[in-house]
Scaffold this motif. Structure first.
Motif, short mmCIF file in Angstrom:
data_model
loop_
_atom_site.label_atom_id
_atom_site.label_comp_id
_atom_site.label_asym_id
_atom_site.label_seq_id
_atom_site.Cartn_x
_atom_site.Cartn_y
_atom_site.Cartn_z
N ARG A 1 22.13 57.29 12.62
CA ARG A 1 22.50 58.65 13.03
C ARG A 1 23.97 58.77 13.39
N ARG A 2 24.50 57.78 14.09
CA ARG A 2 25.86 57.91 14.62
C ARG A 2 26.85 57.10 13.80
N ALA A 3 27.99 57.70 13.54
CA ALA A 3 29.04 56.99 12.81
C ALA A 3 29.52 55.77 13.57
N SER A 4 29.54 55.84 14.89
CA SER A 4 30.01 54.71 15.70
C SER A 4 29.13 53.48 15.54
N ASP A 5 27.86 53.67 15.18
CA ASP A 5 26.98 52.53 14.92
C ASP A 5 27.20 51.96 13.52
N PHE A 6 27.64 52.82 12.61
CA PHE A 6 27.79 52.40 11.22
C PHE A 6 29.07 51.60 10.99
N ILE A 7 30.15 51.97 11.65
CA ILE A 7 31.45 51.41 11.30
C ILE A 7 31.74 50.06 11.95
N HIS A 8 30.78 49.46 12.59
CA HIS A 8 31.01 48.18 13.25
C HIS A 8 30.42 47.02 12.46
N GLU A 9 30.56 47.07 11.13
CA GLU A 9 30.09 45.97 10.29
C GLU A 9 31.25 45.12 9.78
N PHE A 10 32.32 45.76 9.36
CA PHE A 10 33.51 45.02 8.94
C PHE A 10 34.72 45.93 9.09
N GLN A 11 35.89 45.34 9.10
CA GLN A 11 37.13 46.08 9.29
C GLN A 11 38.04 45.87 8.10
N THR A 12 38.80 46.89 7.76
CA THR A 12 39.80 46.76 6.71
C THR A 12 41.18 47.04 7.28
N VAL A 13 42.17 46.35 6.76
CA VAL A 13 43.57 46.65 7.04
C VAL A 13 44.21 46.95 5.69
N VAL A 14 44.74 48.16 5.55
CA VAL A 14 45.28 48.62 4.28
C VAL A 14 46.79 48.47 4.27
N PHE A 15 47.30 47.94 3.18
CA PHE A 15 48.74 47.87 2.94
C PHE A 15 49.03 48.75 1.72
N ALA A 16 49.72 49.87 1.95
CA ALA A 16 49.96 50.83 0.88
C ALA A 16 51.38 51.36 0.98
N PRO A 17 51.94 51.84 -0.14
CA PRO A 17 53.30 52.41 -0.09
C PRO A 17 53.42 53.53 0.93
N GLU A 18 52.32 54.26 1.19
CA GLU A 18 52.36 55.38 2.13
C GLU A 18 52.52 54.93 3.58
N ASP A 19 52.45 53.62 3.84
CA ASP A 19 52.57 53.13 5.21
C ASP A 19 53.91 53.47 5.84
N ARG A 20 54.92 53.71 5.02
CA ARG A 20 56.23 54.09 5.58
C ARG A 20 56.13 55.35 6.42
N ALA A 21 55.12 56.19 6.15
CA ALA A 21 54.97 57.43 6.92
C ALA A 21 54.64 57.14 8.38
N GLU B 1 34.34 52.25 23.49
CA GLU B 1 34.67 53.23 24.51
C GLU B 1 35.75 54.18 24.02
N TYR B 2 36.76 53.63 23.37
CA TYR B 2 37.85 54.47 22.85
C TYR B 2 37.34 55.42 21.79
N LEU B 3 36.57 54.90 20.85
CA LEU B 3 36.07 55.74 19.76
C LEU B 3 35.23 56.89 20.31
N ALA B 4 34.36 56.60 21.28
CA ALA B 4 33.52 57.66 21.85
C ALA B 4 34.37 58.71 22.56
N ALA B 5 35.36 58.26 23.33
CA ALA B 5 36.23 59.19 24.05
C ALA B 5 37.05 60.03 23.07
N LEU B 6 37.54 59.40 22.01
CA LEU B 6 38.35 60.13 21.03
C LEU B 6 37.51 61.19 20.32
#
Length: 330
Positions: free
Chosen positions: A101-121, A144-149
């Motif tokens: 039901r909750r996105a906060s439960d879904f997104i805690h399986e793996f993490q990605t760090v993206v390196f893209a040309p747009e990172d200069r922004a 806690e941060y995700l829930a507060a945000l």
């Protein structure tokens, strides 16, 4: 770690299935083939948002309607399936075929760090790009941060809708109700952002120093009281002005992060080469700190960012990626 990726009607991929049996994967093809779209799909499966656009309709393929992103994760002897289906404004999330039901439960399986040309922004763009970068970093580190945000953004959006209706006794009472939620969430957001700014400042400065660059630092700036009662009093004092403007002018949604390099504000005085390198080092710092936390397996997604690097920095960058569980390149 990510052994299979399945897409249906995702951007230009009408029906795609990729299986990966190595820790380093390279997507090759001509311009417009959809290589970056594959990295974007992996990132979306991780955090339910694109690193290129906040608009879901831009992710739908030519057929329109719904789209599907699925993945098979493998760690040691266990496997986990993740899938996201979005049809219109309806989102369905599944872990091992069971609805979540909750996105906060879904997104805690793996993490990605993206390196893209747009990172200069992150360095040179508007303040929203910097807040977005810190929000993703802090959300992975703390539930806690995700829930507060999430609570803060929802309350701020609703309060702004009330402000646009004009000042009446009823709308003033509604604005005060949402202000209480903002006042409760703001100190939590500030605390985590301040800690993240300090961590990323030290780690980025270390990486920059190893590359022979000058001193680097991050200054986190906010302009509101941290005590909930004082925060609500500030909003009450500014309520008339907020009604006139139709939006709130105080809170974490306006926080800023100043990047300083060699005692200069980088976005104003940094050269193209300096801002490109610092944005790359900032993402390497994110990767290093994320892997060090060891809360989630971390995948590096690298979208054609090495072309502007000299040989020494290219070698340093590729070596630094070795700490990720998997590396995907275009």
């Amino acid at each position: 770690m990510l052994r299979k990726l399945t897409l249906r009607n995702w951007r230009n991929h009408r029906d795609f299935t990729g299986e990966f049996d190595a820790d380093t994967v390279v997507f090759c093809g001509p311009n417009g083939a959809g290589k970056t779209n594959l990295l974007e799909a992996i990132h979306f499966l991780s955090v339910l948002r694109s690193f290129r656009t906040p608009r879901l309709e831009e992710l739908r393929g030519d057929a329109g309607g719904s789209f599907f992103v699925g993945g098979l994760l493998e760690e040691r002897n266990s496997q986990t399936t993740l899938s996201v289906e979005i049809s219109g404004s309806t989102r369905k999330l599944f872990i091992n075929q069971e609805a979540v039901r909750r996105a906060s439960d879904f997104i805690h399986e793996f993490q990605t760090v993206v390196f893209a040309p747009e990172d200069r922004a992150i360095v040179t763009g508007a303040s929203g790009a910097r807040r977005r970068f810190f929000d993703i970093f802090c959300s992975h580190a703390s539930g806690e941060y995700l829930a507060a945000l999430q609570r803060y953004h929802a309350a701020n959006l609703q309060r702004n809708a009330v402000l646009k209706r004009g000042a009446t006794p009823a709308t003033r009472a509604m604005a005060r109700a949402f202000s209480a939620v903002l006042a409760e969430c703001a100190p939590v957001i500030e605390r985590h952002r301040a800690a993240a700014a300090e961590l990323l400042s030290r780690e980025t400065a270390k990486i920059a120093q190893e590359a022979g660059l000058k001193e680097f630092g991050i200054e986190y700036r906010y302009d509101y009281p941290l005590e909930p009662e004082e925060f609500q009093a500030r909003l009450a004092k500014e309520q008339n002005r907020d009604f006139q403007r139709g939006f709130g002018g105080t809170g974490p949604h306006l926080d800023e992060f100043h990047f300083h390099y060699a005692d200069r504000l980088l976005r104003h005085y940094g050269s193209t080469g300096e801002t490109r390198l610092i944005s790359l080092f900032l993402k390497l710092a994110e990767l290093s700190l994320s892997c060090r936390r060891e809360q989630l397996p971390v995948l590096a997604l690298v979208d054609d960012v090495t072309g502007e690097l000299d040989a020494a920095n290219k070698e340093r960058f590729l070596a630094a990626l070795g700490i990720a569980k998997m590396r995907f390149f275009t």
